[in-house]
Design a protein around this motif. Structure first.
Motif, PDB file in Angstrom:
ATOM      1  N   ASP A   1       0.817  -1.194  -0.001  1.00  0.00           N
ATOM      2  CA  ASP A   1      -0.043   0.009   0.078  1.00  0.00           C
ATOM      3  C   ASP A   1       1.012   1.262  -0.023  1.00  0.00           C
ATOM      4  O   ASP A   1       0.335   2.254  -0.759  1.00  0.00           O
ATOM      5  N   GLY A   2       1.793   1.303   0.641  1.00  0.00           N
ATOM      6  CA  GLY A   2       2.835   2.390   0.809  1.00  0.00           C
ATOM      7  C   GLY A   2       3.823   2.739  -0.077  1.00  0.00           C
ATOM      8  O   GLY A   2       4.268   4.016  -0.072  1.00  0.00           O
TER       9      GLY A   2
ATOM     10  N   THR B   1       4.238   8.333  -3.247  1.00  0.00           N
ATOM     11  CA  THR B   1       3.885   8.103  -1.967  1.00  0.00           C
ATOM     12  C   THR B   1       5.011   8.482  -1.030  1.00  0.00           C
ATOM     13  O   THR B   1       4.858   8.754   0.229  1.00  0.00           O
TER      14      THR B   1
ATOM     15  N   GLU C   1       4.335   2.965  -3.122  1.00  0.00           N
ATOM     16  CA  GLU C   1       3.815   3.324  -4.793  1.00  0.00           C
ATOM     17  C   GLU C   1       4.255   4.510  -5.005  1.00  0.00           C
ATOM     18  O   GLU C   1       4.698   5.310  -4.175  1.00  0.00           O
TER      19      GLU C   1
END
Length: 137
Positions: free
Chosen positions: A89-90, A95, A92
């Motif tokens: 999730d983080g 980010t 990317e």
């Protein structure tokens, strides 16, 4: 607690953390670099060492820090959203821009290079240190 982290606690400096990991696992940085090369399916013998660093030198302390802090968060808060999801999730494209800005990094935060390198290094370091639970990706 993994042997490499014995004697370390809250407030440990990043330099001290990196030194402790390197003392316990002197080949880990080279393994990290080789894993990135392997993932890219590049032959390490064919290219110049400086060209095949894959940002490992620049991201080495960050990868160790993410591995240790993610494991710490998982142990302190075992219920709910797993911090190991950070890897999917983080990390990317884009980010990490705020993180890079805060520390004055010269890396391009909107590039996939740092994200790619961290997404390989954090799990590798976590596994070598024995930080990642078996049931997490």
């Amino acid at each position: 607690m993994p042997p490499a982290l014995q004697g370390l606690g809250p407030g440990t400096s990043l330099g001290t953390l990196v030194s402790a990991v390197e003392a316990a696992h002197p080949d880990l940085r080279d393994r990290f670099r080789a894993e990135v090369a392997n993932t890219l399916e590049e032959d390490e013998e064919d290219s110049n060492p400086a060209a095949r660093d894959y940002l490992v030198e620049q991201l080495w302390p960050a990868a160790i820090c993410y591995a240790v802090t993610t494991a710490t968060q998982f142990r302190e808060r075992p219920h709910g959203h797993s911090p190991w999801d950070l890897l999917s999730d983080g990390f990317e494209e884009g980010t990490l821009a705020d993180h890079f800005d805060e520390i004055g990094s010269t890396l391009t935060p909107h590039s996939l290079g740092p994200v790619f390198t961290l997404s390989i290094g954090v799990p590798l370091i976590s596994n070598v240190l024995g930080l990642k639970p078996d049931n997490e990706n």
